[in-house]
Write an enzyme that holds these catalytic residues in place. Structure first.
Site: not given
Ligand code: NAD
Length: 488
Positions: A173, A248, A282, A383
């Site tokens: 997804k 992550e 991140c 963040e």
């Molecule tokens: P997000 O959590 O909003 O979304 C990530 C994914 O989760 C998307 O595919 C989204 O559609 C899905 N999602 C959202 N709500 C959900 C739910 N209730 N149930 C299941 N899936 C759901 O994050 P984002 O805005 O897309 O990405 C930015 C974040 O990702 C930042 O906090 C960043 O630090 C983090 N990030 C972490 C790493 C790491 O390796 N630690 C790497 C990249 C990004």
């Protein structure tokens, strides 16, 4: 034409609503994409569960699975230009960055193939002579891979390659914003010979489709990269189902300059660590701690370097920073800058959107440096996920470690010094999953990656990364004629 999605090996229109994919640099429409419905989720997962149980896949030899991943690596590499362009159109990152991500995805697939081929099972130490014990690893079944928009192809292959090498099926997804590159990846796995049903790419809203995938009883592992609040929500689902997760999550990583650092190298490294990807990483080094004795001099040089950064169209050559993902995110970044001012901070450079010239139609934000805040300020604790660096000073090592660790996050840290003994001691004292010394944002697929504290649970990558997609089974072989004490 509305784009098809990939449901259990079939390309067809998802039964959900249609979404637009937009190029963040100028808001033009890339494509219209169909999304999955709850029926599509049910179908994809049911078929995935049948697919991984097929003897051809369950009993496939490691080199047979590896062969698919080697092929995936070759195809990705052969299409590097096209895939980087597609990713740039998805998320607005400069082509130089998306190219690096595409090549990293190919390297991950190749490394995982080699790891899969050379993984050993263990004969465990014998406690008695009348039986032999072996510990074997088996697939968990259907894996949910849920990914964010900031480094799509790399973070996706980082999940798909080990999960498939381990013998599972995967429901991917992707973030809605970067669905195009995820669908292209499905084509690549298909072309590489992955049997039908083992992979689905279900485009859709996280809170509806992502949630339904995670909740489904046949999903036995959630591998998630994204924000901490979403990760916490998925961890609750996993706890209820008693399944494993790898999370992550977010970060607010400290970067530290010791008085003896090579200041020029440090200033350039720090600018890269926060402003590359327009801070949408991140691991962005978003909190800077400078020793009080060099604070003014170092800050002045950092501001000078920041002034020279080229923000512009991500498809143009030599651009350091492209666009933010969308207008909504730009507004959120700007709100944090306003909050920093309200908290007593001073914007030394940047602090506003770029609305002119080639940036007029996109979501561009100036690289921003803020001083005068205490580490406890909200802007230093949360963040921002944008090109915003908060700068603080420290007096001594104890003060430094206390401030650097005073965060709910623990993803990464950077240390700039010529004294490696000191660097080692600080690295060991920091509560983070990755430490870079005199470098930043460097990655090796062989080094495990993951966070401490609210930055996540579990580790990805590394030679044993495949094992996190498997469960262990111990098998006892009786070797004598009277295997139990009740025998006559
Ligand atoms: P997000 O959590 O909003 O979304 C990530 C994914 O989760 C998307 O595919 C989204 O559609 C899905 N999602 C959202 N709500 C959900 C739910 N209730 N149930 C299941 N899936 C759901 O994050 P984002 O805005 O897309 O990405 C930015 C974040 O990702 C930042 O906090 C960043 O630090 C983090 N990030 C972490 C790493 C790491 O390796 N630690 C790497 C990249 C990004």
């Amino acid at each position: 034409m509305v784009k098809h999605i990939y449901i259990a090996g079939e390309w067809r229109l998802g039964r959900g609503h249609v979404i637009e994919s937009r190029f963040p640099a100028d808001n033009t429409i890339n494509a219209h994409i169909s999304t999955a419905s709850l029926e599509d989720v049910e179908e994809a997962i049911t078929k995935a569960d049948q697919a991984w149980r097929q003897p051809q896949w369950r009993n496939a030899l490691p080199h047979e699975r590896a062969k698919i991943l080697y092929k995936v690596a070759d195809i990705i590499e052969s299409r590097v230009d096209e895939l980087s362009q597609l990713q740039t159109r998805d998320n607005g990152k400069p082509l130089s960055e998306t190219r690096a991500l595409v090549l990293s995805a190919a390297a991950t697939a190749r490394f995982t193939a080699a790891a899969c081929e050379t993984l050993n099972e263990e004969l465990t130490t014998q406690r008695a002579a009348d039986f032999m014990t072996m510990s074997v690893h088996e697939p968990v079944g259907v894996v949910a891979a849920i990914t964010p928009w900031n480094s799509p192809i790399a973070s996706e292959v980082q999940k798909l390659a080990p999960a498939l090498a381990a013998g599972n099926a995967v429901i991917l997804k992707p973030a809605e914003a970067t669905s195009l590159i995820a669908l292209e990846l499905a084509k690549i796995f298909e072309e590489a010979g992955l049997p039908k049903g083992l992979l689905s790419v279900l485009v859709g809203r996280g809170s509806v489709i992502g949630d339904a995938i995670a909740q489904h009883p046949l999903v036995r592992k959630i591998s998630f990269t994204g924000g901490t609040s979403t990760g916490r929500h998925l961890a609750h689902i996993a706890a209820e189902k008693l399944i494993t997760t790898s999370l992550e999550l977010g970060g607010k990583s400290p970067t530290i300059v010791l008085p003896d650092a090579d200041l020029e190298m440090a200033a350039k490294g720090i600018a890269y660590g926060i402003f590359s990807s327009a801070g949408q990483a991140c691991i962005a080094g978003s909190r800077l701690f400078i020793h009080a004795s060099i604070y003014e001099k170092f800050l002045a040089r950092l501001v000078e370097i920041t002034q020279g950064l080229r923000v512009g169209h991500p498809e143009a050559p030599h651009v350091h920073m492209g666009s933010l993902i969308n207008e909504k995110h730009l507004a959120s970044v700007h709100r944090y800058v306003e909050l920093a001012k309200a908290e007593g901070g001073t914007v030394v450079i940047g602090g506003e959107a770029i609305t002119e010239g080639e940036c007029a139609k996109g979501s561009f934000y100036k690289p921003t440096i803020i001083t005068g805040l205490d580490n406890r300020a909200q802007t230093c604790q949360e963040e921002i996920f944008g090109p915003v660096l908060v700068v603080m000073s420290y007096e001594n090592e104890q003060d430094l470690i206390q401030q650097a660790n005073d965060s709910c996050f623990g993803l990464a840290a950077g240390i700039w010094t010529e004294n490696y003994r000191k660097a080692w001691q600080i690295a060991r004292a920091l509560e983070v999953g990755t430490v870079w010394i005199n470098t930043y944002k460097k990655f090796s697929i062989s080094a495990p990656f993951g966070g401490f504290k609210d930055s996540g649970i579990g580790r990805e990558k590394g030679r044993l990364g495949i094992l996190s997609y498997m469960q262990q089974k111990s098998i006892y072989l009786g070797l004598n004629e009277q295997p139990n004490p009740w025998a006559d």
